[in-house]
Motif scaffolding. Structure first.
Motif, PDB file in Angstrom:
ATOM      1  N   ARG A 187       0.801  -1.219   0.000  1.00 12.28           N
ATOM      2  CA  ARG A 187       0.000   0.000   0.000  1.00 12.28           C
ATOM      3  C   ARG A 187       0.842   1.282   0.000  1.00 12.28           C
ATOM      4  NH1 ARG A 187       0.052  -2.467   4.829  1.00 12.28           N
ATOM      5  NH2 ARG A 187       0.515  -1.305   6.745  1.00 12.28           N
ATOM      6  N   GLY A 188       2.121   1.179   0.351  1.00 13.48           N
ATOM      7  CA  GLY A 188       2.982   2.352   0.348  1.00 13.48           C
ATOM      8  C   GLY A 188       3.538   2.688  -1.033  1.00 13.48           C
ATOM      9  N   SER A 189       3.225   1.885  -2.029  1.00 12.40           N
ATOM     10  CA  SER A 189       3.713   2.097  -3.391  1.00 12.40           C
ATOM     11  C   SER A 189       2.539   2.353  -4.335  1.00 12.40           C
ATOM     12  CB  SER A 189       4.472   0.859  -3.885  1.00 12.40           C
ATOM     13  OG  SER A 189       5.489   0.473  -2.987  1.00 12.40           O
ATOM     14  N   ILE A 190       2.827   2.873  -5.511  1.00 11.97           N
ATOM     15  CA  ILE A 190       1.819   2.892  -6.558  1.00 11.97           C
ATOM     16  C   ILE A 190       1.621   1.448  -7.008  1.00 11.97           C
ATOM     17  CG2 ILE A 190       1.289   3.640  -8.910  1.00 11.97           C
ATOM     18  CD1 ILE A 190       3.033   6.106  -8.382  1.00 11.97           C
ATOM     19  N   PRO A 201     -11.574 -11.927  -8.115  1.00 10.77           N
ATOM     20  CA  PRO A 201     -12.682 -11.029  -7.752  1.00 10.77           C
ATOM     21  C   PRO A 201     -13.016 -10.077  -8.883  1.00 10.77           C
ATOM     22  CG  PRO A 201     -10.643 -10.311  -6.716  1.00 10.77           C
ATOM     23  CD  PRO A 201     -10.331 -11.610  -7.388  1.00 10.77           C
ATOM     24  N   SER A 202     -14.141  -9.398  -8.770  1.00  8.73           N
ATOM     25  CA  SER A 202     -14.583  -8.490  -9.822  1.00  8.73           C
ATOM     26  C   SER A 202     -13.698  -7.246  -9.855  1.00  8.73           C
ATOM     27  CB  SER A 202     -16.033  -8.077  -9.582  1.00  8.73           C
ATOM     28  OG  SER A 202     -16.136  -7.282  -8.412  1.00  8.73           O
ATOM     29  N   ILE A 203     -13.747  -6.525 -10.969  1.00 11.84           N
ATOM     30  CA  ILE A 203     -13.002  -5.282 -11.083  1.00 11.84           C
ATOM     31  C   ILE A 203     -13.469  -4.292 -10.021  1.00 11.84           C
ATOM     32  CG2 ILE A 203     -12.528  -3.290 -12.567  1.00 11.84           C
ATOM     33  CD1 ILE A 203     -11.076  -5.893 -13.367  1.00 11.84           C
ATOM     34  N   ALA A 204     -14.781  -4.280  -9.760  1.00 10.43           N
ATOM     35  CA  ALA A 204     -15.315  -3.387  -8.729  1.00 10.43           C
ATOM     36  C   ALA A 204     -14.741  -3.736  -7.358  1.00 10.43           C
ATOM     37  CB  ALA A 204     -16.837  -3.474  -8.703  1.00 10.43           C
ATOM     38  N   ARG A 205     -14.599  -5.034  -7.067  1.00  5.44           N
ATOM     39  CA  ARG A 205     -14.075  -5.458  -5.754  1.00  5.44           C
ATOM     40  C   ARG A 205     -12.595  -5.112  -5.638  1.00  5.44           C
ATOM     41  NH1 ARG A 205     -13.254  -5.336  -1.374  1.00  5.44           N
ATOM     42  NH2 ARG A 205     -13.010  -7.022   0.136  1.00  5.44           N
ATOM     43  N   ILE A 206     -11.817  -5.316  -6.696  1.00  4.94           N
ATOM     44  CA  ILE A 206     -10.399  -4.956  -6.659  1.00  4.94           C
ATOM     45  C   ILE A 206     -10.256  -3.450  -6.482  1.00  4.94           C
ATOM     46  CG2 ILE A 206      -8.227  -4.977  -7.938  1.00  4.94           C
ATOM     47  CD1 ILE A 206      -9.252  -7.458  -9.421  1.00  4.94           C
ATOM     48  N   SER A 207     -11.124  -2.686  -7.146  1.00  3.12           N
ATOM     49  CA  SER A 207     -11.099  -1.232  -7.011  1.00  3.12           C
ATOM     50  C   SER A 207     -11.373  -0.805  -5.566  1.00  3.12           C
ATOM     51  CB  SER A 207     -12.144  -0.610  -7.950  1.00  3.12           C
ATOM     52  OG  SER A 207     -12.154   0.794  -7.835  1.00  3.12           O
ATOM     53  N   GLU A 208     -12.306  -1.498  -4.914  1.00  2.00           N
ATOM     54  CA  GLU A 208     -12.608  -1.215  -3.501  1.00  2.00           C
ATOM     55  C   GLU A 208     -11.375  -1.444  -2.629  1.00  2.00           C
ATOM     56  OE1 GLU A 208     -15.855  -3.668  -2.368  1.00  2.00           O
ATOM     57  OE2 GLU A 208     -17.333  -2.593  -3.591  1.00  2.00           O
ATOM     58  N   MET A 209     -10.642  -2.520  -2.913  1.00  3.47           N
ATOM     59  CA  MET A 209      -9.428  -2.806  -2.138  1.00  3.47           C
ATOM     60  C   MET A 209      -8.394  -1.699  -2.321  1.00  3.47           C
ATOM     61  SD  MET A 209      -8.893  -6.848  -2.992  1.00  3.47           S
ATOM     62  CE  MET A 209     -10.258  -7.997  -3.090  1.00  3.47           C
ATOM     63  N   LEU A 210      -8.206  -1.248  -3.563  1.00  2.00           N
ATOM     64  CA  LEU A 210      -7.243  -0.175  -3.822  1.00  2.00           C
ATOM     65  C   LEU A 210      -7.668   1.115  -3.130  1.00  2.00           C
ATOM     66  CD1 LEU A 210      -6.520  -0.815  -7.612  1.00  2.00           C
ATOM     67  CD2 LEU A 210      -4.924  -1.139  -5.719  1.00  2.00           C
ATOM     68  N   GLU A 211      -8.964   1.415  -3.170  1.00  2.00           N
ATOM     69  CA  GLU A 211      -9.479   2.601  -2.481  1.00  2.00           C
ATOM     70  C   GLU A 211      -9.190   2.510  -0.981  1.00  2.00           C
ATOM     71  OE1 GLU A 211     -11.079   5.344  -3.330  1.00  2.00           O
ATOM     72  OE2 GLU A 211     -11.795   5.070  -5.381  1.00  2.00           O
ATOM     73  N   LYS A 212      -9.413   1.342  -0.421  1.00  2.00           N
ATOM     74  CA  LYS A 212      -9.249   1.136   1.012  1.00  2.00           C
ATOM     75  C   LYS A 212      -7.806   1.324   1.464  1.00  2.00           C
ATOM     76  CE  LYS A 212      -9.828  -2.445   4.579  1.00  2.00           C
ATOM     77  NZ  LYS A 212     -10.332  -3.829   4.848  1.00  2.00           N
ATOM     78  N   TYR A 213      -6.860   0.768   0.699  1.00  2.00           N
ATOM     79  CA  TYR A 213      -5.480   0.740   1.166  1.00  2.00           C
ATOM     80  C   TYR A 213      -4.583   1.818   0.566  1.00  2.00           C
ATOM     81  CZ  TYR A 213      -6.675  -3.752   3.230  1.00  2.00           C
ATOM     82  OH  TYR A 213      -7.256  -4.744   3.997  1.00  2.00           O
ATOM     83  N   THR A 214      -4.933   2.338  -0.608  1.00  2.00           N
ATOM     84  CA  THR A 214      -4.065   3.338  -1.236  1.00  2.00           C
ATOM     85  C   THR A 214      -4.725   4.706  -1.349  1.00  2.00           C
ATOM     86  OG1 THR A 214      -4.736   2.999  -3.559  1.00  2.00           O
ATOM     87  CG2 THR A 214      -3.091   1.481  -2.638  1.00  2.00           C
ATOM     88  N   GLY A 216      -7.198   5.585  -3.426  1.00  2.00           N
ATOM     89  CA  GLY A 216      -7.780   5.895  -4.724  1.00  2.00           C
ATOM     90  C   GLY A 216      -7.553   4.782  -5.715  1.00  2.00           C
ATOM     91  N   ALA A 217      -8.374   4.790  -6.774  1.00  2.00           N
ATOM     92  CA  ALA A 217      -8.236   3.771  -7.810  1.00  2.00           C
ATOM     93  C   ALA A 217      -8.670   4.343  -9.157  1.00  2.00           C
ATOM     94  CB  ALA A 217      -9.081   2.552  -7.473  1.00  2.00           C
ATOM     95  N   THR A 218      -7.856   4.089 -10.172  1.00  2.00           N
ATOM     96  CA  THR A 218      -8.180   4.461 -11.549  1.00  2.00           C
ATOM     97  C   THR A 218      -8.321   3.187 -12.361  1.00  2.00           C
ATOM     98  OG1 THR A 218      -6.929   6.528 -11.355  1.00  2.00           O
ATOM     99  CG2 THR A 218      -7.428   5.738 -13.578  1.00  2.00           C
ATOM    100  N   ILE A 219      -9.406   3.085 -13.139  1.00  2.00           N
ATOM    101  CA  ILE A 219      -9.653   1.891 -13.948  1.00  2.00           C
ATOM    102  C   ILE A 219      -9.482   2.256 -15.417  1.00  2.00           C
ATOM    103  CG2 ILE A 219     -11.329   0.120 -14.576  1.00  2.00           C
ATOM    104  CD1 ILE A 219     -12.681   0.553 -11.881  1.00  2.00           C
ATOM    105  N   LEU A 240      -5.839  -1.556 -13.456  1.00  2.00           N
ATOM    106  CA  LEU A 240      -6.234  -0.736 -12.304  1.00  2.00           C
ATOM    107  C   LEU A 240      -5.003  -0.123 -11.686  1.00  2.00           C
ATOM    108  CD1 LEU A 240      -7.970  -3.713 -12.096  1.00  2.00           C
ATOM    109  CD2 LEU A 240      -9.318  -2.233 -10.613  1.00  2.00           C
ATOM    110  N   VAL A 241      -5.092   1.151 -11.310  1.00  2.00           N
ATOM    111  CA  VAL A 241      -3.959   1.855 -10.718  1.00  2.00           C
ATOM    112  C   VAL A 241      -4.396   2.430  -9.372  1.00  2.00           C
ATOM    113  CG1 VAL A 241      -2.238   3.680 -10.990  1.00  2.00           C
ATOM    114  CG2 VAL A 241      -3.113   2.463 -13.012  1.00  2.00           C
ATOM    115  N   GLY A 242      -3.653   2.061  -8.331  1.00  2.00           N
ATOM    116  CA  GLY A 242      -3.894   2.624  -7.002  1.00  2.00           C
ATOM    117  C   GLY A 242      -2.733   3.533  -6.627  1.00  2.00           C
ATOM    118  N   GLY A 243      -3.039   4.769  -6.272  1.00  2.00           N
ATOM    119  CA  GLY A 243      -1.988   5.722  -5.912  1.00  2.00           C
ATOM    120  C   GLY A 243      -1.694   5.689  -4.434  1.00  2.00           C
ATOM    121  N   THR A 244      -0.498   6.140  -4.069  1.00  2.00           N
ATOM    122  CA  THR A 244      -0.123   6.159  -2.656  1.00  2.00           C
ATOM    123  C   THR A 244      -0.921   7.206  -1.910  1.00  2.00           C
ATOM    124  OG1 THR A 244       1.661   7.685  -3.164  1.00  2.00           O
ATOM    125  CG2 THR A 244       2.215   5.351  -3.101  1.00  2.00           C
ATOM    126  N   LYS A 245      -1.178   6.935  -0.644  1.00  2.00           N
ATOM    127  CA  LYS A 245      -1.871   7.909   0.203  1.00  2.00           C
ATOM    128  C   LYS A 245      -0.976   9.107   0.466  1.00  2.00           C
ATOM    129  CE  LYS A 245      -4.879   4.676   2.676  1.00  2.00           C
ATOM    130  NZ  LYS A 245      -5.268   4.133   3.994  1.00  2.00           N
TER     131      LYS A 245
END
Length: 246
Positions: A187-190, A201-214, A216-219, A240-245
């Motif tokens: 979670r500390g990295s992009i 899991p679904s794309i929506a579920r993976i996006s939720e995980m990225l939102e939770k830990y990073t 944000g999420a870009t699909i 999917l791209v999750g950015g660092t907090k």
């Protein structure tokens, strides 16, 4: 052991002959030689895989709508040299130290990575999974020929290795948990993830995980893409791209 399964007899003899020579090398020379051998092995395989004992497909005298028969018919030695040269041409001086290692992604120290790219095995909504150990077992065996005989499942025609289907990334019941653990761990990295639009899991579920830990999420939908063995014409490649907090 693999007579008549993947390659012609003279091709098997080439592999048997070159393996001890490769093992006598050290460092990057051995790595490049393995790369050249593996690429040659893949190039001469239908679908570039080892999941079926289908040498007959190469030898069949029929009109073909897929595959590269010209490459299949080239000598192993010619392909080996081609791919060794390809590796040589990819070498450049970056002025930075580089490192490559093999490990379970959930056991890697997560600190110090600017970007982490994850390309896990795909599991469809119906639970059908991709098992890389089953697809590439022959190459895995070439790396440890001394241990190979005791790892083979001889009850299967294509002689895969023990452990097929046991990886949690291949389990419809476990994959969501390891997905989340990998995202949490890095979670500390992009984080960049490549997956299919209709997977578990679904794309929506993976996006939720990225939102939770990073945070944000870009699909990014890369559009429709059909693999040689797939009958699924509707699935899309998704990044999917999750950015660092902050």
């Amino acid at each position: 052991t693999f007579d008549g399964i993947f390659y012609e007899p003279e091709e098997n003899r080439f592999i048997d002959g070159i393996l001890p020579r490769i093992r006598s090398l050290t460092g990057y020379k051995r790595d490049i030689a393995y790369y050249a051998l593996f690429q040659a092995c893949l190039a001469k395989r239908p679908y570039n895989l080892f999941h079926r004992a289908n040498l007959s497909m190469r030898k069949r005298n029929v009109n073909r709508t897929f595959g590269n028969k010209t490459t299949w018919d080239r000598a192993f030695s010619e392909l080996f040299v081609r791919f060794a040269n390809e590796a040589d041409e990819a070498v450049f001086e970056s002025q930075n130290a580089c490192q490559a290692f093999k490990s379970d992604v959930l056991k890697i120290d997560p600190d110090g990575f600017d970007l982490v790219y994850l390309d896990p095995p795909y599991i469809s909504q119906k639970g059908a999974f991709v098992d890389y150990l089953d697809y590439y077992h022959f190459l895995e065996g070439l790396l440890q020929p001394d241990k190979w005989p005791n790892r083979i499942l001889n009850s299967y025609k294509h002689k895969p290795l023990k452990g097929r289907g046991e990886n949690p990334w291949c389990s419809p019941k476990l994959i969501e948990g390891v997905f989340e653990e990998a995202i949490r761990r890095f979670r500390g990295s992009i984080i960049v993830i490549s997956y299919r639009s209709d997977g578990i899991p679904s794309i929506a579920r993976i996006s939720e995980m990225l939102e939770k830990y990073t945070g944000g999420a870009t699909i990014l939908d890369a559009g429709s893409y059909t693999y040689a063995l797939s009958r699924n014409k509707k699935s899309h490649e998704v990044v999917l791209v999750g950015g660092t907090k902050k």
